[in-house]
Write an enzyme that holds these catalytic residues in place. Sequence first.
Site, PDB file in Angstrom:
ATOM      1  N   LYS A 189       0.832  -1.213   0.000  1.00 40.17           N
ATOM      2  CA  LYS A 189       0.000   0.000   0.000  1.00 40.17           C
ATOM      3  C   LYS A 189       0.863   1.259   0.000  1.00 40.17           C
ATOM      4  O   LYS A 189       0.639   2.181  -0.780  1.00 40.17           O
ATOM      5  CB  LYS A 189      -0.905   0.000   1.243  1.00 40.17           C
ATOM      6  CG  LYS A 189      -1.563   1.324   1.535  1.00 40.17           C
ATOM      7  CD  LYS A 189      -2.506   1.258   2.703  1.00 40.17           C
ATOM      8  CE  LYS A 189      -1.913   1.640   4.033  1.00 40.17           C
ATOM      9  NZ  LYS A 189      -1.574   3.069   4.188  1.00 40.17           N
ATOM     10  N   ASN A 190       1.844   1.290   0.897  1.00 43.33           N
ATOM     11  CA  ASN A 190       2.604   2.527   1.080  1.00 43.33           C
ATOM     12  C   ASN A 190       3.594   2.800  -0.043  1.00 43.33           C
ATOM     13  O   ASN A 190       4.152   3.898  -0.118  1.00 43.33           O
ATOM     14  CB  ASN A 190       3.318   2.521   2.438  1.00 43.33           C
ATOM     15  CG  ASN A 190       2.332   2.692   3.584  1.00 43.33           C
ATOM     16  OD1 ASN A 190       1.159   2.983   3.354  1.00 43.33           O
ATOM     17  ND2 ASN A 190       2.805   2.502   4.795  1.00 43.33           N
ATOM     18  N   ARG A 210       0.488  14.525  13.793  1.00 43.08           N
ATOM     19  CA  ARG A 210       0.978  14.177  12.446  1.00 43.08           C
ATOM     20  C   ARG A 210       1.095  15.392  11.512  1.00 43.08           C
ATOM     21  O   ARG A 210       0.355  15.518  10.518  1.00 43.08           O
ATOM     22  CB  ARG A 210       0.085  13.108  11.803  1.00 43.08           C
ATOM     23  CG  ARG A 210       0.122  11.795  12.551  1.00 43.08           C
ATOM     24  CD  ARG A 210      -0.512  10.684  11.780  1.00 43.08           C
ATOM     25  NE  ARG A 210       0.333  10.171  10.718  1.00 43.08           N
ATOM     26  CZ  ARG A 210      -0.059   9.278   9.829  1.00 43.08           C
ATOM     27  NH1 ARG A 210      -1.285   8.811   9.858  1.00 43.08           N
ATOM     28  NH2 ARG A 210       0.769   8.853   8.895  1.00 43.08           N
ATOM     29  N   CYS A 229      -5.339  13.416  13.446  1.00 45.45           N
ATOM     30  CA  CYS A 229      -5.271  11.979  13.200  1.00 45.45           C
ATOM     31  C   CYS A 229      -5.549  11.304  14.540  1.00 45.45           C
ATOM     32  O   CYS A 229      -5.260  11.873  15.592  1.00 45.45           O
ATOM     33  CB  CYS A 229      -3.872  11.650  12.696  1.00 45.45           C
ATOM     34  SG  CYS A 229      -3.460   9.905  12.724  1.00 45.45           S
ATOM     35  N   ASP A 247       4.292   0.571  12.170  1.00 39.20           N
ATOM     36  CA  ASP A 247       3.087  -0.057  11.619  1.00 39.20           C
ATOM     37  C   ASP A 247       2.907  -1.510  12.090  1.00 39.20           C
ATOM     38  O   ASP A 247       1.903  -2.148  11.759  1.00 39.20           O
ATOM     39  CB  ASP A 247       3.105  -0.013  10.082  1.00 39.20           C
ATOM     40  CG  ASP A 247       2.810   1.388   9.555  1.00 39.20           C
ATOM     41  OD1 ASP A 247       2.369   2.245  10.330  1.00 39.20           O
ATOM     42  OD2 ASP A 247       3.023   1.617   8.344  1.00 39.20           O
ATOM     43  N   ARG A 300      -8.796  -0.366   4.635  1.00 38.89           N
ATOM     44  CA  ARG A 300      -7.914   0.649   4.048  1.00 38.89           C
ATOM     45  C   ARG A 300      -6.578   0.036   3.656  1.00 38.89           C
ATOM     46  O   ARG A 300      -5.937   0.513   2.720  1.00 38.89           O
ATOM     47  CB  ARG A 300      -7.627   1.771   5.062  1.00 38.89           C
ATOM     48  CG  ARG A 300      -8.794   2.671   5.324  1.00 38.89           C
ATOM     49  CD  ARG A 300      -8.366   3.845   6.150  1.00 38.89           C
ATOM     50  NE  ARG A 300      -7.105   4.374   5.629  1.00 38.89           N
ATOM     51  CZ  ARG A 300      -6.236   5.092   6.320  1.00 38.89           C
ATOM     52  NH1 ARG A 300      -6.481   5.383   7.568  1.00 38.89           N
ATOM     53  NH2 ARG A 300      -5.129   5.522   5.772  1.00 38.89           N
TER      54      ARG A 300
END
Length: 421
Positions: free
Chosen positions: A22-23, A121, A116, A304, A396
């Site tokens: 994803k990133n 952030r 967030c 993460d 997501r």
Amino acid sequence: MDQFIIEGGVPLRGTVRISGSKNAALPIMAATLLAPGVYRIHNVPRLRDVRTMAHLLRIIGAKVEFEDHTLQIDTSRADFPEAPYELVKTMRASIYVLGPLLARMKRARVSLPGGCAWGPRPVDLHLRGMEKLGAHLELDRGYIVARTDGLKGATIYLDVSSVGATGNIMMAATLARGTTIIENAAEEPEIVDLGHFLQRMGARIQGLGSKTIRIEGVEALHPTDYTIIPDRIEAGTFLVAGLITGGQVTLTHCQPDHLQEVLAKLQEAGAQLRIDRDTISLTASDRIRPTHVTTAVYPGYPTDMQAQWIALMALAEGSSVITDTIYPDRFTHVPELQRLGADIILKNNSAFVRGVKKLKGAPVMSTDLRASASLVLAALAAEGQTEVLRVYHIDRGYERIEEKLQQLGARIQRIDDGKLY
Ligand code: UD1
């Protein structure tokens, strides 16, 4: 709103294919704005965030088609340099269009993301980077309005080694006049992947994967085809799923090199691993050993994977400390894990976890993407039934997570308004 119903206690067994990152996919999609034309991007995960970025590209004027795991993006007519609040507030990574829009269209109007769930952030490093490259920035009703007569190379030192700021500045600098040097740049594999994509478009970049990235601006870039790297966080999450349930799982299509610190920690915690070129097999031992973790920038242990580790340590034989140095407030999963019986005390940016013999199912609420993953992991190991509410967070960033877990034998079902899928 969808929820998961999970019957815990089944040791997971089998093989699972890891999806694309994803990133890496999100900035690479934004980078297609740098040169008009048709791109084919392969191994793109089918996720809500990817759909959000596709939506944003369409607003800007691109055509985007998604077939299986290949995105076809045509940016020939992309000419509306705006990222609206409605989208940016749902996905902060929307800020990635700022650099490409400024570089190609010389102007951009991008909403500030706002707050967030796990802290402030800020995006100040992105903004300062653009200013250093010669952009003029103003704030208008929550939007960053940016203009330039033409970006110029500069030396930019990042106070914090930010993934997003490194990516945004790198994209903008590809078309700037002269040389840009990013000091204290992010070394994350996703930034290296973005850099490789830009190189395939004709960008001149050196030092990818190191703290100093050097970009020689070029006159123009061109479209390319590309294949996204595997998602190291999805891989890490499935390995924890194997260990927390006392099972045996094999991951295919992953990149073990990107997971070295996570693999070392899994071994410390009692996992037996067999690692090949693009597969990892994990066999759990009969107990989970307490293992401290402190998050750090790559190649350190990823933030993460912090929430998932706390879930694992909740069932360890002993006490452990998990500290997040990247996002000190990223602990919204802790009170939810406590509902399942976890013994955790939070102090500043550390979780002090005393392992318990068992967790017990209960209704819990997802608060963000990785927090949701930790709740699913805990539920897979818990006795009885757990309902995980608001799983849109998990959608997501995890592709069909319930189907992949079912493939491994997990008893997990998605329900929508009381209706079984
Ligand atoms: C990316 C990842 C996210 C991951 C994070 C850290 C994407 C889409 N998201 O987020 O999943 O958790 O890296 O690995 O790739 N900071 C500033 N000013 C800025 C930017 C960041 O102070 O302008 C700080 C942040 O508050 C944080 C640290 O820098 O403390 C790291 O953030 P950053 O690397 O920028 O994270 P993201 O790129 O937003």
